[in-house]
Design a protein around this motif. Structure first.
Motif, mmCIF file in Angstrom:
data_model
loop_
_atom_site.group_PDB
_atom_site.id
_atom_site.type_symbol
_atom_site.label_atom_id
_atom_site.label_comp_id
_atom_site.label_asym_id
_atom_site.label_seq_id
_atom_site.Cartn_x
_atom_site.Cartn_y
_atom_site.Cartn_z
ATOM 1 N N GLN A 233 0.867 -1.187 0.000
ATOM 2 C CA GLN A 233 0.000 0.000 0.000
ATOM 3 C C GLN A 233 0.897 1.229 0.000
ATOM 4 O O GLN A 233 1.701 1.415 0.924
ATOM 5 C CB GLN A 233 -0.876 -0.028 1.265
ATOM 6 C CG GLN A 233 -1.950 1.030 1.301
ATOM 7 C CD GLN A 233 -2.815 0.934 2.557
ATOM 8 O OE1 GLN A 233 -2.338 0.509 3.622
ATOM 9 N NE2 GLN A 233 -4.062 1.330 2.439
ATOM 10 N N ASP A 254 -16.193 0.582 4.373
ATOM 11 C CA ASP A 254 -15.270 1.042 3.336
ATOM 12 C C ASP A 254 -16.026 0.794 2.030
ATOM 13 O O ASP A 254 -16.261 -0.339 1.638
ATOM 14 C CB ASP A 254 -13.981 0.208 3.412
ATOM 15 C CG ASP A 254 -12.955 0.642 2.382
ATOM 16 O OD1 ASP A 254 -13.310 1.428 1.482
ATOM 17 O OD2 ASP A 254 -11.794 0.195 2.470
ATOM 18 N N CYS A 256 -15.575 1.616 -1.235
ATOM 19 C CA CYS A 256 -14.909 1.227 -2.484
ATOM 20 C C CYS A 256 -13.643 0.516 -2.052
ATOM 21 O O CYS A 256 -12.549 1.046 -2.097
ATOM 22 C CB CYS A 256 -14.596 2.464 -3.322
ATOM 23 S SG CYS A 256 -16.077 3.257 -3.963
ATOM 24 N N ALA A 257 -13.814 -0.710 -1.578
ATOM 25 C CA ALA A 257 -12.820 -1.315 -0.699
ATOM 26 C C ALA A 257 -11.718 -2.085 -1.408
ATOM 27 O O ALA A 257 -10.635 -2.268 -0.856
ATOM 28 C CB ALA A 257 -13.520 -2.238 0.288
ATOM 29 N N ALA A 258 -11.983 -2.573 -2.598
ATOM 30 C CA ALA A 258 -11.011 -3.475 -3.228
ATOM 31 C C ALA A 258 -9.884 -2.688 -3.911
ATOM 32 O O ALA A 258 -10.133 -1.587 -4.384
ATOM 33 C CB ALA A 258 -11.740 -4.347 -4.251
ATOM 34 N N GLY A 260 -8.159 -3.606 -1.239
ATOM 35 C CA GLY A 260 -8.286 -3.859 0.183
ATOM 36 C C GLY A 260 -7.264 -3.270 1.124
ATOM 37 O O GLY A 260 -7.330 -3.535 2.326
ATOM 38 N N GLY A 261 -6.325 -2.476 0.640
ATOM 39 C CA GLY A 261 -5.310 -1.924 1.541
ATOM 40 C C GLY A 261 -5.925 -1.186 2.718
ATOM 41 O O GLY A 261 -5.612 -1.481 3.890
ATOM 42 N N ALA A 262 -6.830 -0.254 2.435
ATOM 43 C CA ALA A 262 -7.427 0.537 3.509
ATOM 44 C C ALA A 262 -8.323 -0.325 4.384
ATOM 45 O O ALA A 262 -8.388 -0.139 5.606
ATOM 46 C CB ALA A 262 -8.221 1.706 2.919
ATOM 47 N N ASP A 277 -17.650 -3.373 -2.398
ATOM 48 C CA ASP A 277 -17.089 -3.021 -3.708
ATOM 49 C C ASP A 277 -17.961 -3.679 -4.766
ATOM 50 O O ASP A 277 -18.543 -4.730 -4.542
ATOM 51 C CB ASP A 277 -15.639 -3.499 -3.850
ATOM 52 C CG ASP A 277 -14.882 -2.728 -4.926
ATOM 53 O OD1 ASP A 277 -14.036 -1.875 -4.577
ATOM 54 O OD2 ASP A 277 -15.138 -2.976 -6.125
ATOM 55 N N SER A 279 -16.861 -4.635 -7.758
ATOM 56 C CA SER A 279 -16.097 -5.474 -8.680
ATOM 57 C C SER A 279 -15.766 -6.824 -8.041
ATOM 58 O O SER A 279 -14.986 -6.900 -7.095
ATOM 59 C CB SER A 279 -14.803 -4.758 -9.091
ATOM 60 O OG SER A 279 -13.877 -5.695 -9.594
ATOM 61 N N ARG A 282 -12.009 -7.657 -8.308
ATOM 62 C CA ARG A 282 -11.149 -6.948 -7.353
ATOM 63 C C ARG A 282 -11.426 -7.420 -5.924
ATOM 64 O O ARG A 282 -10.512 -7.474 -5.096
ATOM 65 C CB ARG A 282 -11.331 -5.430 -7.499
ATOM 66 C CG ARG A 282 -10.720 -4.915 -8.804
ATOM 67 C CD ARG A 282 -11.121 -3.493 -9.098
ATOM 68 N NE ARG A 282 -10.604 -2.531 -8.145
ATOM 69 C CZ ARG A 282 -9.454 -1.864 -8.283
ATOM 70 N NH1 ARG A 282 -8.715 -2.060 -9.350
ATOM 71 N NH2 ARG A 282 -9.062 -1.016 -7.368
ATOM 72 N N ALA A 304 -22.198 0.809 -4.161
ATOM 73 C CA ALA A 304 -22.335 1.574 -2.907
ATOM 74 C C ALA A 304 -23.387 2.678 -3.030
ATOM 75 O O ALA A 304 -23.848 3.194 -2.012
ATOM 76 C CB ALA A 304 -20.992 2.168 -2.509
ATOM 77 N N ARG A 305 -23.778 2.996 -4.250
ATOM 78 C CA ARG A 305 -24.829 4.008 -4.378
ATOM 79 C C ARG A 305 -26.178 3.419 -3.988
ATOM 80 O O ARG A 305 -27.109 4.133 -3.657
ATOM 81 C CB ARG A 305 -24.875 4.544 -5.816
ATOM 82 C CG ARG A 305 -23.676 5.401 -6.148
ATOM 83 C CD ARG A 305 -23.582 5.717 -7.613
ATOM 84 N NE ARG A 305 -23.289 4.515 -8.394
ATOM 85 C CZ ARG A 305 -22.988 4.512 -9.687
ATOM 86 N NH1 ARG A 305 -22.954 5.648 -10.351
ATOM 87 N NH2 ARG A 305 -22.713 3.388 -10.317
ATOM 88 N N ASP A 319 -12.974 5.823 -0.863
ATOM 89 C CA ASP A 319 -11.826 5.975 -1.771
ATOM 90 C C ASP A 319 -12.409 5.803 -3.168
ATOM 91 O O ASP A 319 -12.404 4.720 -3.734
ATOM 92 C CB ASP A 319 -10.793 4.885 -1.432
ATOM 93 C CG ASP A 319 -9.540 4.984 -2.282
ATOM 94 O OD1 ASP A 319 -9.452 5.876 -3.124
ATOM 95 O OD2 ASP A 319 -8.648 4.134 -2.093
ATOM 96 N N LEU A 353 -21.719 9.113 -4.743
ATOM 97 C CA LEU A 353 -21.177 8.239 -3.688
ATOM 98 C C LEU A 353 -21.087 8.977 -2.357
ATOM 99 O O LEU A 353 -21.350 8.407 -1.293
ATOM 100 C CB LEU A 353 -19.807 7.692 -4.110
ATOM 101 C CG LEU A 353 -19.872 6.530 -5.113
ATOM 102 C CD1 LEU A 353 -18.534 6.311 -5.805
ATOM 103 C CD2 LEU A 353 -20.319 5.236 -4.418
HETATM 104 C C1 LIG Z 1 -9.447 3.390 -5.839
HETATM 105 S S1 LIG Z 1 -10.106 1.820 -5.748
HETATM 106 C C2 LIG Z 1 -10.196 1.554 -4.031
HETATM 107 C C3 LIG Z 1 -8.897 1.101 -3.409
HETATM 108 C C4 LIG Z 1 -9.085 0.627 -1.983
HETATM 109 N N1 LIG Z 1 -9.578 1.673 -1.118
HETATM 110 C C5 LIG Z 1 -7.816 0.069 -1.372
HETATM 111 O O1 LIG Z 1 -7.304 0.609 -0.398
HETATM 112 O O2 LIG Z 1 -7.331 -0.954 -1.866
HETATM 113 C C6 LIG Z 1 -11.757 2.126 -6.171
HETATM 114 C C7 LIG Z 1 -12.682 0.911 -6.078
HETATM 115 O O3 LIG Z 1 -14.006 1.404 -6.205
HETATM 116 C C8 LIG Z 1 -14.799 0.373 -6.767
HETATM 117 N N2 LIG Z 1 -16.055 1.029 -7.198
HETATM 118 C C9 LIG Z 1 -16.231 1.904 -8.201
HETATM 119 N N3 LIG Z 1 -17.511 2.337 -8.232
HETATM 120 C C10 LIG Z 1 -18.151 1.718 -7.207
HETATM 121 C C11 LIG Z 1 -19.477 1.749 -6.711
HETATM 122 N N4 LIG Z 1 -20.402 2.502 -7.277
HETATM 123 N N5 LIG Z 1 -19.785 0.960 -5.658
HETATM 124 C C12 LIG Z 1 -18.845 0.169 -5.075
HETATM 125 N N6 LIG Z 1 -17.575 0.107 -5.509
HETATM 126 C C13 LIG Z 1 -17.231 0.860 -6.558
HETATM 127 C C14 LIG Z 1 -13.915 -0.187 -7.837
HETATM 128 O O4 LIG Z 1 -14.308 -1.488 -8.161
HETATM 129 C C15 LIG Z 1 -12.539 -0.130 -7.169
HETATM 130 O O5 LIG Z 1 -12.215 -1.365 -6.587
#
Ligand SMILES: C[S@@+](CC[C@H](N)C(=O)[O-])C[C@H]1O[C@@H](n2cnc3c(N)ncnc32)[C@H](O)[C@@H]1O
Length: 452
Positions: A233, A254, A256-258, A260-262, A277, A279, A282, A304-305, A319, A353
């Motif tokens: 990370q 969290d 937008c979690a994938a 997954g670092g945060a 998330d 995806s 991811r 997440a919306r 994120d 979001l």
């Molecule tokens: C910047 S990455 C997040 C990185 C994560 N915070 C980490 O620490 O690894 C953004 C993530 O948002 C997800 N994403 C995008 N739009 C989304 C939505 N509407 N709902 C949920 N997840 C979403 C993507 O699939 C992507 O994995």
């Protein structure tokens, strides 16, 4: 008199690495293939082993980070535009220039091995003379690269965008940083000794507690990987979860979690975490890290919306999906593929979001919003739109919360982790509490929900 027999031509050592590097550049820059994928497909790269393979990767990586600036400098040495040069020859010129200007390879070795690579690449055999002449000159004229405008590493539209976000000097510092090979940063599970781990890995401990190691190591073979002691990370990416300051047993999402670092950080803090998330692919990466680290969280595949928690939350990390301009040093080829028109749709998604996060939080609940870009339309303006909608107040981030990132604090109390200006002592020296950390560029804001 009979002519003496022709001496067999001596092959320049190391041409195979140059050929493989040029093949990777041709695939990424001319055919739009990602570097990782190109490495898997290139036969010349596949044949290399050990240091030769590492060298080919280093040449291709440097050339990709610097290609805009390399082309800018080479254009003064060519009688026609780069675009009009045979793609294979162009790739070899870029690989040669990267060796000379970015990797300090001795000119004789760089030129002769790159010319030899041309002789061995069907599409480039006729380009040997041009490559020889241009690279010899490039070896003599280092200043062509050194004095090129730093922002020439990016396409013009992107340079303009980053200059408007950061100001010209800080944008230049970000461009200069792009030329350096990014290190690999590791976040540690609580209880893991950072100093001991850094010692074992030949790395260093940053003021934030991140352990920084050199790029190019086989991560899966490093001490502590299998035991789940750490995950990869970037040091700036790790700030958002720290600034959310999740407490044990707080209900946290969290969104937008994938990968997954945060989420690992929040689970490690003891929060009751839901990692959302949309995806599946991811989320599989997140699950892998979760199993390796044995950090507990509920994982939800959802938009997440639309997803809502069963009960109001204490804190949310968002994120958000973004243009990722702040991580270009890791994926520099992306700069040449992005269409500015594609970025225009992002702020509306980011705003919705934030609205969704607002519906999830209890009054007094906290939101940390972050994006890996300094662009105001994806950062500050999204947050201003949330304030305009009502129901939020900003909780300013303070210098004391940002060891090593004092330069990143904005006048509003947000964070933009762009590198400080070159040669500057930084206007407000009080903000600096440690050597500035070089990192990816994130915008981070912290808000509190004031009403439902
Ligand atoms: C910047 S990455 C997040 C990185 C994560 N915070 C980490 O620490 O690894 C953004 C993530 O948002 C997800 N994403 C995008 N739009 C989304 C939505 N509407 N709902 C949920 N997840 C979403 C993507 O699939 C992507 O994995």
């Amino acid at each position: 008199m009979a002519r003496p027999p022709k001496q067999p031509r001596e092959e320049a050592a190391g041409w195979q690495s140059r050929l493989a590097a040029a093949e990777l550049l041709h695939a990424t820059l001319d055919k739009g293939v990602d570097l990782e994928v190109a490495q898997g497909k290139s036969r010349n790269f596949d044949r290399l082993e050990g240091p030769d393979r590492g060298f080919a990767r280093a040449i291709a990586g440097a050339a990709l980070r610097g290609v805009g600036r390399i082309d800018w400098a080479l254009s003064g040495m060519l009688d026609r535009p780069m675009a009009d040069i045979q793609p294979e020859v162009r790739a070899l010129l870029r690989a040669g220039a990267a060796q000379l200007w970015m990797l300090d390879v001795a000119p004789h070795a760089a030129v002769s091995a790159t010319v030899e690579a041309a002789r061995n690449w069907p599409g480039a055999t006729k380009g040997g003379g041009l490559i020889n002449a241009v690279l010899r000159r490039a070896g003599r004229e280092m200043e062509a690269f050194q004095t090129a405008p730093p922002a020439s590493v990016w396409p013009d539209w992107l340079a303009a965008k980053l200059k408007s976000a950061l100001g010209p000097e800080r944008a230049d510092a970000m461009a200069e940083l792009q030329l350096e090979e990014p290190p690999v940063d590791l976040s540690l599970k609580p209880g893991v000794d950072a100093v001991e781990l850094a010692g074992m890995l030949g790395g260093e401990v940053l003021p934030t507690g991140t352990v920084r190691v050199k790029a190019g190591m086989k991560l899966g073979e490093l001490p502590g990987y299998a035991a789940g002691d750490w995950w990869v990370q970037d040091a700036a990416a790790a700030l958002a979860a720290v600034l959310l300051d999740a407490k044990a047993d707080e209900a946290v999402a969290d969104l937008c979690a994938a990968p997954g670092g945060a989420a690992m950080q929040l689970a490690a803090a003891g929060a009751k975490l839901t990692a959302v998330d949309m995806s599946r692919q991811r989320l599989a990466l997140l699950r892998e890290t979760m199993q390796r680290t044995r950090l507990p969280m509920e994982v939800v595949e959802a938009d997440a919306r639309e997803w809502r928690p069963a009960a109001p939350l204490d804190a949310v990390l968002l994120d958000a999906p973004c243009s990722a301009l702040g991580t270009l040093r890791r994926y520099p080829e992306g700069a040449w593929r992005r269409d500015p028109k594609d970025l225009a749709r992002l702020p509306a998604i980011q705003r919705s979001l934030v609205d969704a996060a607002g519906e999830m939080l209890r009054p007094g609940g906290r939101l940390v919003y972050c994006v890996s870009t300094p662009a105001a339309e994806e950062g500050r303006e999204v947050i201003e739109a949330a304030f305009a909608g009502g129901g939020w107040r900003r909780v300013k981030i303070t210098a004391g919360e940002l060891p090593g990132f004092g330069h990143a604090l904005t006048d509003d109390g947000d964070v933009i982790t762009a590198p400080p200006m070159r040669d500057s002592k930084v206007a407000d020296a009080e903000k600096i509490v440690a050597e500035p950390i070089k990192s990816d560029v994130f915008y981070i804001a912290r808000l509190e929900r004031t009403k439902l």
